[in-house]
Design an enzyme around this catalytic site. Structure first.
Site, short mmCIF file in Angstrom:
data_model
loop_
_atom_site.label_atom_id
_atom_site.label_comp_id
_atom_site.label_asym_id
_atom_site.label_seq_id
_atom_site.Cartn_x
_atom_site.Cartn_y
_atom_site.Cartn_z
CE LYS A 64 -3.77 2.04 2.78
NZ LYS A 64 -4.58 1.83 4.00
CB SER A 139 -7.72 3.60 2.88
OG SER A 139 -6.92 3.11 3.95
CB SER A 163 -7.94 1.00 6.02
OG SER A 163 -8.59 2.24 6.19
#
Length: 428
Positions: A64, A139, A163
């Site tokens: 990420k 996210s 997330s």
């Protein structure tokens, strides 16, 4: 085995076969890169791909873009850092490299990780591999989408308010939020809520990456054959019937395996109200130029700047007390594990993702958010499909007992109707 099938091999099998010299580790890396070439033009999971990625083990990890990888972009999806290049690896990235994994690239996220979808102004919106135009969640949406589409073996994400678990549920993969700080973070999280987590297509793969990233060894869990499980199905916010049905199926499967399951109360509203204050403050504290933020994020950050220390303290205290009542008290006094739907709503169109910290957002995150404030580990497990889109269930464990939780999740994963399914349309 066809080259494209190598991209779907589980990490555990890759390690066994490459260790026995039955598999060229680099062949798996090439298969992932070829999958990226075939599918990422429409999924947009990655914001950067290392075409020269090398692996001694064959396992490919996606990272990420909130975590630094030396020599790769580190934008956090905000214009302030659009040209930033990381000079060193995050701790879990360095540990993954040391274990022989190929770092395939950086994955997309919303600006400052402040959304439950994966859109921003720097890169194309990430699509759910299951259906074009549907959100992958957020996210860590790029990481979950990459794993679900065979564009990585496993992935690293982060979870403050859901997330990792949200996109795991939306994309039909397994996502672990460990106890905070089990996987080290070199960046300051003043709230102490954020937890670096792992995603994979199986519990075994998530366990493997967690073991590497946390520098811990899996250990045998309790020998108990039957567990006591508290189940939360609903709250005053209401939950989609399909999300509740998935949780009921899981409860029925667990009962049939000899476990005791009973329903418990769940009150997420004070937690959501407190988090809305805490998150505004955290966005205002980012060391970046607020004028470059997107309009929605800029407004929330400006609101955060107007908060007082007492506003923050009271909000955090109220949210934590509510989370302790909902999560920790049952775990401390009556149950070995908790089970809930992962989400209160099904995956929706990208343009219909609820506004961050708004009323519909509260309904969406009602099951994941109290667990974050309780600071205990949780895992989202695929629990079948509804109208062709994945639905997940959340299993919650005791503080610091990730391996016991993963063993329990693996037992449910082995039951009919649970576990990863390959999304359609990824054959060519």
């Amino acid at each position: 085995m066809r080259t494209e099938e190598l991209a779907w091999l589980p990490a555990t099998q890759i390690l066994a076969r490459s260790g026995a010299r039955e598999l060229d580790p680099q062949a798996v890396v090439r298969a992932h890169l070829e999958a990226i070439d075939r599918f990422d033009g429409r999924i947009h999971a990655y914001i950067y791909v290392d075409r020269n990625a090398r692996s001694a083990s064959g396992v490919g990890v996606a990272v990420k873009d909130s975590q630094p990888v030396a020599g790769m972009p580190w934008t956090y999806a905000t214009p302030s850092w659009k040209d930033r290049i990381a000079t060193e690896d995050a701790v879990p990235v360095a540990r993954s490299r040391k274990a022989g994994m190929a770092v395939l690239g950086k994955t997309n996220l919303p600006e400052l990780a402040a959304a439950i979808g994966t859109t921003n102004t720097l890169f194309p919106a990430t699509n759910n591999p299951w259906r074009q135009g549907i959100t992958p969640g957020g996210s860590s949406g790029g990481s979950a989408a990459a794993v679900a589409a065979g564009m990585a073996t496993v992935a690293l994400g982060e979870d403050m308010g859901g997330s990792v678990r949200i996109p795991a549920s939306c994309c039909g993969v397994v996502g672990l939020r460990p106890t905070p700080d089990r996987i080290p973070c070199e960046m300051v999280d003043a709230a102490g809520l954020s937890s670096r987590g792992t995603l994979g297509r199986s519990v075994a793969d998530v366990r493997y990456l967690f073991s590497v990233a946390s520098a811990t060894e899996p250990h045998a869990s309790s020998s108990k054959s039957a567990h006591r499980i508290g189940m939360a199905l609903d709250s005053s916010l209401g939950a989609d019937a399909a999300c509740q049905a998935a949780c009921r199926r899981a409860a029925d499967a667990l009962r049939s395996a000899g476990h005791f399951v009973e329903e418990i109360a769940w009150d997420p509203e004070p937690v959501a109200a407190g988090y809305a204050v805490v998150r505004r403050a955290s966005m205002a504290s980012f060391p970046a130029d607020l004028s470059t933020f997107g309009p929605g994020i800029r407004q929330l950050a400006e609101q955060g700047k107007s908060l007082t220390a007492m506003d923050y303290f009271h909000a955090f205290e109220s949210a934590t007390n509510a989370a302790n009542r909902a999560v920790n008290a049952p775990l401390h006094t009556a149950y070995d594990f908790l089970i809930t739907p992962t989400l209160g709503m099904l995956p929706m169109a990208i343009e219909r993702v609820p506004a961050f910290l708004g009323d519909e957002w509260r309904r969406y995150v009602q099951f994941v958010l109290p667990v974050s404030f309780a600071k205990v580990p949780a895992v989202s497990l695929p629990a079948g499909l509804h109208e062709g889109l994945p639905v997940g269930v959340q299993l919650v464990g005791q503080l610091g007992e990730e391996y016991a939780l993963l063993d329990f999740a693996e037992a449910l994963e082995a039951m009919e109707g649970f576990g990863f399914q390959r999304p359609p349309g990824l054959e060519n």
